[in-house]
Motif scaffolding. Sequence first.
Motif, mmCIF file in Angstrom:
data_model
loop_
_atom_site.group_PDB
_atom_site.id
_atom_site.type_symbol
_atom_site.label_atom_id
_atom_site.label_comp_id
_atom_site.label_asym_id
_atom_site.label_seq_id
_atom_site.Cartn_x
_atom_site.Cartn_y
_atom_site.Cartn_z
ATOM 1 N N SER A 56 -26.641 -57.074 -48.395
ATOM 2 C CA SER A 56 -25.796 -58.130 -47.843
ATOM 3 C C SER A 56 -25.399 -57.790 -46.419
ATOM 4 O O SER A 56 -25.108 -56.623 -46.100
ATOM 5 C CB SER A 56 -24.537 -58.311 -48.696
ATOM 6 N N SER A 57 -25.355 -58.801 -45.571
ATOM 7 C CA SER A 57 -25.022 -58.557 -44.165
ATOM 8 C C SER A 57 -23.542 -58.212 -44.016
ATOM 9 O O SER A 57 -22.694 -58.669 -44.779
ATOM 10 C CB SER A 57 -25.353 -59.787 -43.325
ATOM 11 N N SER A 58 -23.255 -57.407 -43.017
ATOM 12 C CA SER A 58 -21.875 -57.029 -42.704
ATOM 13 C C SER A 58 -21.859 -56.427 -41.306
ATOM 14 O O SER A 58 -22.907 -56.066 -40.751
ATOM 15 C CB SER A 58 -21.335 -56.005 -43.705
ATOM 16 N N VAL A 59 -20.680 -56.299 -40.746
ATOM 17 C CA VAL A 59 -20.542 -55.681 -39.433
ATOM 18 C C VAL A 59 -20.991 -54.233 -39.487
ATOM 19 O O VAL A 59 -21.728 -53.753 -38.608
ATOM 20 C CB VAL A 59 -19.084 -55.795 -38.939
ATOM 21 N N SER A 60 -20.570 -53.526 -40.517
ATOM 22 C CA SER A 60 -20.944 -52.104 -40.619
ATOM 23 C C SER A 60 -22.453 -51.935 -40.775
ATOM 24 O O SER A 60 -23.035 -50.999 -40.226
ATOM 25 C CB SER A 60 -20.207 -51.447 -41.791
ATOM 26 N N LEU A 61 -23.097 -52.849 -41.506
ATOM 27 C CA LEU A 61 -24.541 -52.768 -41.660
ATOM 28 C C LEU A 61 -25.250 -53.007 -40.330
ATOM 29 O O LEU A 61 -26.243 -52.338 -40.016
ATOM 30 C CB LEU A 61 -25.032 -53.778 -42.697
ATOM 31 N N GLY A 62 -24.735 -53.927 -39.527
ATOM 32 C CA GLY A 62 -25.318 -54.147 -38.206
ATOM 33 C C GLY A 62 -25.278 -52.896 -37.357
ATOM 34 O O GLY A 62 -26.238 -52.566 -36.652
ATOM 35 N N GLY A 63 -24.158 -52.167 -37.430
ATOM 36 C CA GLY A 63 -24.038 -50.912 -36.696
ATOM 37 C C GLY A 63 -25.008 -49.866 -37.196
ATOM 38 O O GLY A 63 -25.611 -49.121 -36.415
ATOM 39 N N HIS A 64 -25.187 -49.822 -38.512
ATOM 40 C CA HIS A 64 -26.103 -48.839 -39.100
ATOM 41 C C HIS A 64 -27.547 -49.151 -38.707
ATOM 42 O O HIS A 64 -28.311 -48.237 -38.340
ATOM 43 C CB HIS A 64 -25.958 -48.852 -40.623
ATOM 44 N N LEU A 65 -27.941 -50.423 -38.764
ATOM 45 C CA LEU A 65 -29.331 -50.776 -38.479
ATOM 46 C C LEU A 65 -29.695 -50.578 -37.008
ATOM 47 O O LEU A 65 -30.809 -50.152 -36.695
ATOM 48 C CB LEU A 65 -29.606 -52.215 -38.896
ATOM 49 N N ILE A 66 -28.757 -50.872 -36.099
ATOM 50 C CA ILE A 66 -29.071 -50.662 -34.679
ATOM 51 C C ILE A 66 -29.250 -49.164 -34.412
ATOM 52 O O ILE A 66 -30.118 -48.760 -33.620
ATOM 53 C CB ILE A 66 -27.986 -51.265 -33.755
ATOM 54 N N GLU A 67 -28.475 -48.358 -35.105
ATOM 55 C CA GLU A 67 -28.611 -46.907 -34.959
ATOM 56 C C GLU A 67 -29.978 -46.447 -35.474
ATOM 57 O O GLU A 67 -30.665 -45.653 -34.819
ATOM 58 C CB GLU A 67 -27.500 -46.193 -35.734
ATOM 59 N N GLN A 68 -30.385 -46.962 -36.632
ATOM 60 C CA GLN A 68 -31.670 -46.585 -37.210
ATOM 61 C C GLN A 68 -32.839 -47.052 -36.345
ATOM 62 O O GLN A 68 -33.809 -46.317 -36.138
ATOM 63 C CB GLN A 68 -31.799 -47.174 -38.622
ATOM 64 N N LEU A 69 -32.741 -48.278 -35.830
ATOM 65 C CA LEU A 69 -33.830 -48.802 -35.009
ATOM 66 C C LEU A 69 -33.935 -48.044 -33.691
ATOM 67 O O LEU A 69 -35.040 -47.781 -33.203
ATOM 68 C CB LEU A 69 -33.625 -50.297 -34.761
ATOM 69 N N ARG A 70 -32.817 -47.648 -33.121
ATOM 70 C CA ARG A 70 -32.848 -46.887 -31.865
ATOM 71 C C ARG A 70 -33.412 -45.484 -32.082
ATOM 72 O O ARG A 70 -34.074 -44.934 -31.200
ATOM 73 C CB ARG A 70 -31.448 -46.804 -31.254
ATOM 74 N N LYS A 71 -33.154 -44.915 -33.259
ATOM 75 C CA LYS A 71 -33.742 -43.607 -33.561
ATOM 76 C C LYS A 71 -35.261 -43.725 -33.651
ATOM 77 O O LYS A 71 -35.994 -42.836 -33.210
ATOM 78 C CB LYS A 71 -33.176 -43.065 -34.877
ATOM 79 N N ARG A 72 -35.711 -44.821 -34.265
ATOM 80 C CA ARG A 72 -37.157 -45.035 -34.396
ATOM 81 C C ARG A 72 -37.802 -45.409 -33.071
ATOM 82 O O ARG A 72 -38.907 -44.970 -32.768
ATOM 83 C CB ARG A 72 -37.402 -46.149 -35.427
ATOM 84 N N ALA A 97 -24.685 -59.015 -35.437
ATOM 85 C CA ALA A 97 -24.651 -58.883 -33.977
ATOM 86 C C ALA A 97 -23.411 -58.126 -33.522
ATOM 87 O O ALA A 97 -23.477 -57.278 -32.624
ATOM 88 C CB ALA A 97 -24.692 -60.263 -33.326
ATOM 89 N N LEU A 98 -22.270 -58.429 -34.149
ATOM 90 C CA LEU A 98 -21.044 -57.715 -33.791
ATOM 91 C C LEU A 98 -21.172 -56.235 -34.161
ATOM 92 O O LEU A 98 -20.760 -55.352 -33.392
ATOM 93 C CB LEU A 98 -19.850 -58.336 -34.512
ATOM 94 N N GLY A 99 -21.775 -55.952 -35.304
ATOM 95 C CA GLY A 99 -22.003 -54.566 -35.691
ATOM 96 C C GLY A 99 -22.932 -53.853 -34.722
ATOM 97 O O GLY A 99 -22.728 -52.680 -34.394
ATOM 98 N N ALA A 100 -23.958 -54.570 -34.263
ATOM 99 C CA ALA A 100 -24.877 -53.977 -33.281
ATOM 100 C C ALA A 100 -24.142 -53.641 -31.997
ATOM 101 O O ALA A 100 -24.388 -52.588 -31.373
ATOM 102 C CB ALA A 100 -26.036 -54.932 -33.008
ATOM 103 N N LEU A 101 -23.245 -54.535 -31.571
ATOM 104 C CA LEU A 101 -22.451 -54.274 -30.366
ATOM 105 C C LEU A 101 -21.591 -53.018 -30.547
ATOM 106 O O LEU A 101 -21.570 -52.136 -29.678
ATOM 107 C CB LEU A 101 -21.556 -55.475 -30.064
ATOM 108 N N PHE A 102 -20.895 -52.924 -31.676
ATOM 109 C CA PHE A 102 -20.058 -51.745 -31.935
ATOM 110 C C PHE A 102 -20.909 -50.478 -31.986
ATOM 111 O O PHE A 102 -20.501 -49.417 -31.498
ATOM 112 C CB PHE A 102 -19.299 -51.910 -33.255
ATOM 113 N N GLY A 103 -22.100 -50.586 -32.596
ATOM 114 C CA GLY A 103 -22.985 -49.427 -32.669
ATOM 115 C C GLY A 103 -23.422 -48.955 -31.296
ATOM 116 O O GLY A 103 -23.489 -47.750 -31.028
#
Length: 346
Positions: A226-242, A257-263
């Motif tokens: 399920s989507s969430s702000v915290s998940l957005g932060g986690h996924l942007i972190e994972q994608l940037r590592k890759r 998107a808000l989670g990605a911004l926070f990440g």
Amino acid sequence: MRKRKGAGRPTISDVAERAGVSTITVSRALRDPSKVSDHLRRKINDAVRKLNYVPHSHASALASTRSNVIGVIVPSLTNNVFADTLRAIYDELYQGPFQVQLGNSRYVAKDEERLVRTFLGQGPSAMIVAGIDQTDATRELLENAECPVVQVMDISDDPIDMMVGFSHFEGGRAAGVHLVQKGYKRIGFLGARMDPRSHRRMEGFKEALRSGGRYDPDLMMTTTDSSSVSLGGHLIEQLRKRRPDLDAVFCNNDDMALGALFGCQKAGISVPDEMGIIGFNDLEMMAASYPSLTSIRTDRYQIGKRAVQMIKAVLDGETPEQKIIDLGFELQCRESTMRPKSKARS
């Protein structure tokens, strides 16, 4: 466009004939399954499923009798996107003769089918269902419904009856075109839950990247969570590592998107200089964030309002001017994709 049946609803006699039993036995099995054998119950249930028979809870009343209920089925009661549409439906029906019966399918197709079957069994005046991806059985139930049906939040050229929404594919494509035009080079996608509407957004986005020479499958990251702000932060972190060279993302909704911004802010990544971010739906938080976030604006309130207006017109004996209403979308460009020209050329 297929012609809606609207009549020829299967009867209890049809079920009895199919199962090879009497109508009394079928009636008894539907009222109290414990009163028939397991063997008969299986035969009757199989006939009910194959015929898409809906037991009418008011069978003793006149067949023409309808309740004053409008059934509404959405996949979530906590998602603000659907909350806006529900608010419009309630506003349009306020102080009128109709009441709302609300069902939550939880993004589960079989749950939606069960709810549709239950609601239709209560003789509603109309039905409003979210989306266009009903199962074959659910679609057949709605095609045979003896009441107006409106599909909302999406658009296609093959409505069950009536439809009001917008193209998720075109919305996703607009997001991709925007990021390409802003000069971003390595553009990714962050998607959660990935229901059919999210898939259409992603496919439109991919088409735009292919047309702009920017598509890279390695930059697409999705999950069924399920989507969430915290998940957005986690996924942007994972994608940037890759892919440390990532410089922009389209998120399939605003929470992500808000989670990605926070990440990015947590990692010291400047938005929009080093990372462009765009969301979908344009909830209030997008304009209020810092920097403000670009998003695809959809008019969910107007969708609910128009759906009720279409239903009222039909119930008043009128023919709606349009069976399919495409309300479109609007790209709201904000600070998160306002990349300086010097950066865009690099």
